[in-house]
Scaffold this active site. Structure first.
Site, PDB file in Angstrom:
ATOM      1  CG  PHE A 151     -56.971  -9.050 111.808  1.00  0.00           C
ATOM      2  CD1 PHE A 151     -57.882  -9.548 112.992  1.00  0.00           C
ATOM      3  CD2 PHE A 151     -57.091  -7.677 110.710  1.00  0.00           C
ATOM      4  CE1 PHE A 151     -57.983  -7.818 112.997  1.00  0.00           C
ATOM      5  CE2 PHE A 151     -57.814  -6.887 111.120  1.00  0.00           C
ATOM      6  CZ  PHE A 151     -58.794  -7.088 112.348  1.00  0.00           C
ATOM      7  CB  CYS A 279     -58.250 -11.043 101.694  1.00  0.00           C
ATOM      8  SG  CYS A 279     -59.392 -11.940 102.239  1.00  0.00           S
TER       9      CYS A 279
END
Ligand code: UDX
Ligand code: UDX
Length: 468
Positions: A151, A279
């Site tokens: 993350f 992303c």
């Protein structure tokens, strides 16, 4: 533990360096020989805070670089796969690199190994990785495949890895879960944070991070859903900003009002020119595609992407409405990276806008603290590159702020006004307060807030009275 990390890009390099800092022996593998040589020679290919220190600290010791994947697998108990998963034409994630790495890994499996997905991959990928390795004749008992999504954000990648909100372990065997617990033990038992040479703890972090153990499928979905939800939040607030512009409300006040609701929270609600990067754009598309494949029509994600695209067009219209005609206009541009703190320009809204404005005949002088080198590879000499924000503003008809670098929110406004031909600032990241900018003598346009002018009068026709 001896660990192999395959793919030394933004995620692999940071993960490898941090795992070495946790005390593991890491082999960072990449099939790009020149990258391996550069890394061995001390070059740091990406701009990330704390990364140079970690590489200096561990290079040649607990961190070695190699292009021999089979050998690295043979020597390691765990193998992190962090290769690229770029989008295909139709938006699905291209998993061909993951597949070829899985095939190569199978050649190095002799004793028990855990293969760990670190790249962002669609649900079912871990099943496929297992199938590919089994098809190569590997003993089913000699390996497990685990999903351990990353993350980290670019710009704060090292602290995000070492001070995560959570560590997700998606696995279907207790044995592999134990291996992952052992890998992250220095974080979860807090011992890493008690070390005097630990990377400093960022304010937001709560330690130690929790471990969330799920099935592999759920973990794969956690990553896609997390990125899609964060992108949704950004598109939502950008949509609200558009409504604010129509009714003359102030989106910052709205964000404050809704963000104080603990069920909503203020994070990831900065309106602007839209999200970019390696992303969100690809992961929202990939999640949309995999949902469709699974028979669910996730149309909400189409709207997230449509609003994001529209944000760029809205900003272009804002520039036109501030400057009237664009052909021949000289513009200063602050920011080329897709966000502050990184040199990455992949899917950068700033690059998109610069290319569109050049297309319309504008002459652009741009400045970015870290991304000008990478930008030059894409936009070349279609723009001029300045050595400072002030040089970028020199004799410009207006100054555009396109990336939220911290240094752009602390500019010497007197000096900026002195450099500009017209005191016009068009801010795609809301780094300044409209009233303060008007008081400083600027015509100031931003996102989701009414434009402000010195003396409250639109100044597009007024010359920079302060400039001789
Ligand atoms: C990667 C994934 O692309 C992304 O899905 C995930 O969200 C984060 O991790 P990133 O680290 O930014 O993103 O990828 P990239 O910068 O493209 O690096 C991938 C590296 O893998 C490159 O250095 C490439 O040379 C290497 N690679 C690629 C291999 O070593 N072997 C391969 O077969 C393919
Ligand atoms: C993102 C996720 O945050 C991270 O968890 C995941 O691992 C990889 O993808 P990254 O793309 O590096 O990280 O940066 P992020 O800080 O999320 O910003 C993404 C884009 O959204 C940037 O273009 C940024 O400018 C934009 N953004 C972010 C907004 O426009 N508003 C916000 O409030 C936050």
């Amino acid at each position: 533990m001896r660990i192999a990390v395959v793919g030394s890009g933004y995620v692999g390099l940071v993960a490898g360096a941090c795992l070495a800092d946790l005390g593991h022996d890491v082999i960072l593998v990449d099939n790009d020989q020149s990258k391996v040589t550069e890394l061995r020679n001390g070059h740091v290919p990406i701009h990330e805070k704390f990364l140079p220190e970690l590489l200096t600290r561990h290079r040649g010791q607990r961190l070695i670089f190699s292009d021999d994947l089979k050998q690295a697998v043979g020597l390691s108990a765990a193998i992190f796969v962090a290769v690229g998963t770029p989008p295909t034409e139709s938006g699905e994630a291209d998993l061909s690199y993951v597949e070829s790495v899985a095939r190569e890994i199978s050649g190095g499996i002799s004793d028990y190994k855990v293969v760990i997905e670190k790249s962002t991959v669609p649900v079912y990928t871990s099943d496929w990785v297992r199938k590919i390795i089994l098809r190569s004749g590997t003993d089913p008992q000699s390996f497990d495949v685990v999903s351990n999504p990353e993350f980290l954000r670019e710009g704060t990648a090292v602290t995000d890895f070492l001070f995560p909100d959570r560590i997700v372990i998606g696995c279907d065997s207790l044995r592999s879960a134990e291996v992952l617990r052992e890998i992250y033990a220095p974080l979860t038992d807090g011992s890493y944070y008690r070390r005097s040479d630990a990377i400093p703890q960022p304010d937001r972090a709560s330690i130690p991070p929790p471990i969330i153990v799920t099935s592999a499928k759920s973990a794969e979905l956690i990553k896609h859903a997390s990125n899609a939800f964060l992108a949704l939040k950004i598109s939502f607030i950008n949509a609200v900003a558009s409504v604010c512009e129509s009714v003359g409300a102030n989106v910052n006040q709205v964000v404050h009002g809704i963000g104080t609701d603990t069920r909503i929270g203020p994070k990831f609600m900065n309106p602007g020119i839209g999200y970019g990067g390696s992303c969100f754009p690809k992961d929202v598309m990939a999640f949309r595609a995999v949902a469709r494949e699974c028979g669910y029509d996730f149309r909400l994600l189409d709207e997230v992407m449509r609003i994001n695209e529209d944000q760029r067009q809205r900003f272009l219209r804002k520039v036109r409405s501030a400057l009237w005609t664009l052909r021949g206009k000289k513009l200063g541009v602050l920011g080329l990276a897709f966000k502050g703190g990184t040199d990455d320009i992949r899917e950068s809204p700033a690059i998109f806008l610069v290319q569109a404005l050049v297309q319309e005949g504008c002459k652009i002088t741009a400045y970015d603290p870290a991304a000008m080198g990478r930008a030059q590879e894409v936009i070349g000499s279609s723009v001029c590159y300045a050595k400072s924000p002030y040089e970028a503003a020199r004799d410009a008809d207006a100054l555009l702020i396109l990336t939220e670098w911290e240094e752009f929110s602390n500019l010497d406004l007197d000096r900026i006004r002195g450099e500009l031909k017209y005191p016009i600032v068009i801010d795609g990241r809301n780094l300044y307060d409209p009233e303060e900018m008007a008081a400083e003598g600027f015509s100031y346009y931003s996102v989701g807030r009414a434009a402000s002018y010195p003396d409250g009068v639109p100044t597009t026709i007024l010359r920079n009275s302060k400039k001789a």
